[in-house]
Design an enzyme around this catalytic site. Sequence first.
Site, PDB file in Angstrom:
ATOM      1  N   GLU A 100     -62.614  -3.583 -18.427  1.00 50.10           N
ATOM      2  CA  GLU A 100     -62.172  -4.955 -18.636  1.00 50.10           C
ATOM      3  C   GLU A 100     -63.116  -5.719 -19.558  1.00 50.10           C
ATOM      4  OE1 GLU A 100     -59.409  -6.325 -17.984  1.00 50.10           O
ATOM      5  OE2 GLU A 100     -58.583  -4.652 -16.845  1.00 50.10           O
ATOM      6  N   TYR A 153     -60.588 -14.385 -15.182  1.00 44.87           N
ATOM      7  CA  TYR A 153     -59.734 -13.253 -15.552  1.00 44.87           C
ATOM      8  C   TYR A 153     -60.342 -11.926 -15.080  1.00 44.87           C
ATOM      9  CZ  TYR A 153     -57.881  -9.302 -17.835  1.00 44.87           C
ATOM     10  OH  TYR A 153     -57.380  -8.041 -18.011  1.00 44.87           O
ATOM     11  N   ASP A 206     -53.986 -12.242 -18.371  1.00 46.38           N
ATOM     12  CA  ASP A 206     -54.563 -11.920 -19.681  1.00 46.38           C
ATOM     13  C   ASP A 206     -53.642 -12.503 -20.754  1.00 46.38           C
ATOM     14  OD1 ASP A 206     -52.390 -10.179 -19.788  1.00 46.38           O
ATOM     15  OD2 ASP A 206     -53.510  -8.668 -20.907  1.00 46.38           O
TER      16      ASP A 206
END
Length: 278
Positions: free
Chosen positions: A38, A121, A139
């Site tokens: 990520e 996020y 996202d």
Amino acid sequence: MTREPPIDPGQVLAWGVPRMREFPWRRTRDPWKVLVSEVMLQQTRVDRVIPKWTAFLAAFPTPSACADASLGDVLRLWQGLGYPRRAKNLHATAVEVVSTNRGRLPDSLDALLALPGIGPYTARAVLAFAFERDVGVVDTNIARILARTAGERLTPRRAQAAADELVPVGEGWTWNQVLMDLGAVLCRPRPTCDECPLSSTCAWAVAGHPGPDPAVGSAGVSVAQAPFEGSDRQRRGKVLAALSGAPCAADAFDAAIVDSLVRDGLIERDGDQLLLPR
Ligand code: SF4
């Protein structure tokens, strides 16, 4: 009065599960490996991330292995990905969880948010993709879908609430992956609505795509990056690349760029030499 995005999870899953894209990080639920993916995927294309993710985890398969390394070694492996502050935060997170949580990433939103460089996020992505929790992950791909199906720009609070509300019970991992795929494959900046399972209910598509596009300026939708060529990012990258091999004389580089890297803790001075952190 606000309307929530008209999204039928069943239609989206029926479209997405059979054609789910293959990525190496989709084969693991290891929280560290998911976190590394990520962090790398922020502002970096998937095809550039795949080999770097593989090499990084071969060197640092656990937070403990990363914490034992110097920041300089982590930055060497980060070469080519850009935005090196991400590597510094990842290293700091590894050090933190080794000292406070026996080298394990926490599985609560608040504890993840307290770690260096982990924002809303990334924390939710780790919860959904490593711990398979039913949280919405906003996202840029999912944010476009939420805004367009609602037919209007969304605030961060509303986008997150809508994303959380949509997750089918027990399907947090699959749901978020599929919705990301839908955004990446069909609901792109220039969408392909004809093939979209939401085309009959999507407010923006049903209205005939009136301008402006509701995704532009909506919460979570990324804006175009400034050109890399000739930027300070490029100049900083060149200094880091040079120092990856060996220490260099400080006067070989632009002084302002060097100062910014020293300030960010990404390089160190040793007399008139510059080097990566030891
Ligand atoms: S119908 Fe078009 S705009 Fe609406 S979600 Fe699908 S691809 Fe996006």
